[in-house]
Motif scaffolding. Structure first.
Motif, PDB file in Angstrom:
ATOM      1  N   THR A 184       0.777  -1.223  -0.015  1.00 39.68           N
ATOM      2  CA  THR A 184      -0.129  -0.128  -0.184  1.00 39.68           C
ATOM      3  C   THR A 184       0.836   1.296   0.049  1.00 39.68           C
ATOM      4  O   THR A 184       2.319   0.963  -0.057  1.00 39.68           O
ATOM      5  CB  THR A 184      -0.860   0.221   1.310  1.00 39.68           C
ATOM      6  N   ASP A 185       0.226   2.281   0.157  1.00 42.33           N
ATOM      7  CA  ASP A 185       1.137   3.662  -0.181  1.00 42.33           C
ATOM      8  C   ASP A 185       1.581   3.977   1.496  1.00 42.33           C
ATOM      9  O   ASP A 185       2.340   4.712   1.625  1.00 42.33           O
ATOM     10  CB  ASP A 185       0.233   4.970  -0.597  1.00 42.33           C
ATOM     11  N   GLU A 186       0.862   3.096   2.203  1.00 44.52           N
ATOM     12  CA  GLU A 186       1.543   3.444   3.804  1.00 44.52           C
ATOM     13  C   GLU A 186       1.185   4.869   4.473  1.00 44.52           C
ATOM     14  O   GLU A 186       1.809   5.140   5.556  1.00 44.52           O
ATOM     15  CB  GLU A 186       2.883   3.044   3.959  1.00 44.52           C
ATOM     16  N   THR A 187       0.655   5.848   3.556  1.00 46.61           N
ATOM     17  CA  THR A 187       0.474   7.147   3.912  1.00 46.61           C
ATOM     18  C   THR A 187      -1.144   7.575   4.212  1.00 46.61           C
ATOM     19  O   THR A 187      -1.271   8.607   4.814  1.00 46.61           O
ATOM     20  CB  THR A 187       1.158   7.860   3.164  1.00 46.61           C
ATOM     21  N   CYS A 188      -2.044   6.898   3.494  1.00 46.63           N
ATOM     22  CA  CYS A 188      -3.162   7.382   3.242  1.00 46.63           C
ATOM     23  C   CYS A 188      -4.068   7.411   4.685  1.00 46.63           C
ATOM     24  O   CYS A 188      -3.549   6.760   5.615  1.00 46.63           O
ATOM     25  CB  CYS A 188      -4.308   6.753   2.220  1.00 46.63           C
ATOM     26  N   CYS A 226      -4.405   3.694   5.979  1.00 46.51           N
ATOM     27  CA  CYS A 226      -3.285   2.983   6.297  1.00 46.51           C
ATOM     28  C   CYS A 226      -2.745   3.788   7.727  1.00 46.51           C
ATOM     29  O   CYS A 226      -2.285   2.869   8.824  1.00 46.51           O
ATOM     30  CB  CYS A 226      -2.005   3.566   5.434  1.00 46.51           C
ATOM     31  N   CYS A 281      -6.914   0.786   1.976  1.00 44.78           N
ATOM     32  CA  CYS A 281      -5.907   1.906   1.177  1.00 44.78           C
ATOM     33  C   CYS A 281      -6.334   2.308   0.071  1.00 44.78           C
ATOM     34  O   CYS A 281      -6.736   1.520  -0.860  1.00 44.78           O
ATOM     35  CB  CYS A 281      -4.501   1.241   0.959  1.00 44.78           C
ATOM     36  N   GLU A 282      -6.184   3.733  -0.210  1.00 45.25           N
ATOM     37  CA  GLU A 282      -6.519   4.508  -1.443  1.00 45.25           C
ATOM     38  C   GLU A 282      -5.823   3.875  -2.567  1.00 45.25           C
ATOM     39  O   GLU A 282      -6.072   4.034  -3.955  1.00 45.25           O
ATOM     40  CB  GLU A 282      -6.656   5.705  -1.044  1.00 45.25           C
TER      41      GLU A 282
HETATM   42 ZN   LIG Z   1      -2.922   3.490   2.161  1.00 44.33          ZN
END
Ligand SMILES: [Zn+2]
Ligand SMILES: [Zn+2]
Length: 383
Positions: free
Chosen positions: A113-117, A120, A128-129
């Motif tokens: 995942t992006d780990e930031t949205c 997350c 996750c987006e």
């Molecule tokens: Zn995410």
């Protein structure tokens, strides 16, 4: 030991969705991918075959990448470490030893995942987006090699057979997330049954982290609709946790599998189990089963829909859902789900019933899955 990595590999690739009876996967020779920043290159040993792969082949899930190599239950051996991968804790587990060449790991559906949205950041990375999925957004494990980020692969329980481990990586993990969302596992769930294993000796994997706080007043009843790979795995965890399992399947082969695995009752959706369920999981992609589950659900119960795709759900009469009944879907899984499923699978221990196919028979495996000819889990043996 350093093993030479070839330049090319065999892979079963999908160019365009088509009915599985037309064998849309083609055996091709592709360049072996390279491990990028923080990634590992895996020599694939086995890859599970999942209904989601079928939805990708047949186009119910629209292509995200084309052509693509499906397969998202990968058991592989670390063959190369990309730059920085030796610094990363596998499975996102704080304090876990980094990976080394030769380690055997699993890759699930959630590739990264992006780990930031906002999801997350709140521990809901399954929502996750900007998630990427193995064998849909990135090439998967129907091939001799695959790459994955080191922080998103999982060490497998010691001594676990490659073919037995593969189905745990989607069927097992998604089933486990269903069990979490209906309260069978997780912090608020009941104690494992008396028939469960003794606590692990000091120094081994301790169940304490997942050991729940509440003792069940009475055996609780879980209905599982669609008795394929995920059902056969999570039935074993639910029984270990002290639940009674009711298996619902349209053919006798799958109902007999449910009984063999310890279900107290197995029948068709039209049969009357004679009880109300405290919870239900619907794995079969048929919307009317969600309504059937609801009509046999006790007050306060939860129906979890475990598929990524389903036919429409028919209208629900209000009295069927009144009484604080809940219907919810289950989307993907978190890294915590993966870690805890693998931990519990070793403790139970969960037994995988596997139907084995060679890599080049991936189409046949998927056709068997579609036509209900797989008893337990279909797995490709790759090397
Ligand atoms: Zn995410
Ligand atoms: Zn899957």
């Amino acid at each position: 030991m350093v093993v030479a990595i070839p330049d090319t590999m065999r892979a079963m690739q999908l160019a365009a969705p088509a009915p599985v009876a037309e064998a849309p996967l083609r055996l091709v020779e592709l360049p072996v991918p390279q491990a990028g920043l923080g990634e590992v290159l895996l020599k694939v040993r086995a890859c599970g075959v999942c209904r989601t792969d079928l939805h990708i082949l047949e186009g119910e899930l629209p292509p995200h990448r084309s052509p693509v190599v499906p397969g998202h239950q990968i058991v592989g051996e670390v063959a190369a470490l990309g730059l920085g991968a030796e610094l990363v804790a596998p499975g996102g587990e704080a304090g876990a030893a980094p990976l080394a060449l030769g380690d055997v790991v699993g890759v699930p559906w959630l590739h990264h995942t992006d780990e930031t949205c906002r999801f997350c950041r709140s521990g809901l990375e399954n929502l996750c987006e900007h998630a990427a999925f193995t064998g849909w957004d990135v090439d998967g494990g129907f091939a001799e090699y695959a790459v994955a980020p080191a922080g998103w692969v999982y060490r497998l329980p010691a001594g676990m057979d490659d073919l037995a481990a593969a189905p745990l990586l989607c069927a097992g993990i998604i089933g486990y997330r269903c069990l979490r969302l209906i309260g069978v596992v997780g912090d608020d769930a009941g104690l494992p049954s008396a028939a469960g294993p003794a606590p692990a000796p000091a120094g081994e994997v301790a169940p304490a982290a997942g050991r729940p706080a509440v003792e069940l007043a009475a055996p609780r009843r879980l209905a599982i609709y669609g008795f394929g790979s995920a059902a056969s795995l999570c039935t074993q965890v639910a029984i270990w946790r002290g639940w009674e399992v009711y298996g619902i399947a349209r053919d006798e082969e799958h109902r007999s599998l449910a009984r063999e695995l310890g279900a107290v009752w197995a029948g068709e959706a039209a049969d009357d189990p004679g009880v109300l369920y405290d919870a239900a999981i619907v794995f079969a992609p048929a919307g009317e089963l969600a309504v059937d589950a609801l009509r046999h659900l006790d007050k306060g119960g939860i129906v979890a829909l475990g598929g990524i795709y389903s036919s429409p759900i028919p209208a629900i009469e209000y009295p069927w859902i009144y009484g604080e009944r809940v219907v919810r879907s289950v989307a993907n899984s978190t890294r915590r789900d993966a870690r805890e499923l693998l931990r519990d699978a070793a403790l139970v221990p969960v037994v995988s019933r596997v139907q084995e196919y060679p890599l080049e028979q991936a189409n046949e495996a998927l056709l068997d899955l579609k036509e209900d000819r797989v008893r337990g889990s279909a797995v490709l043996r790759v090397s």
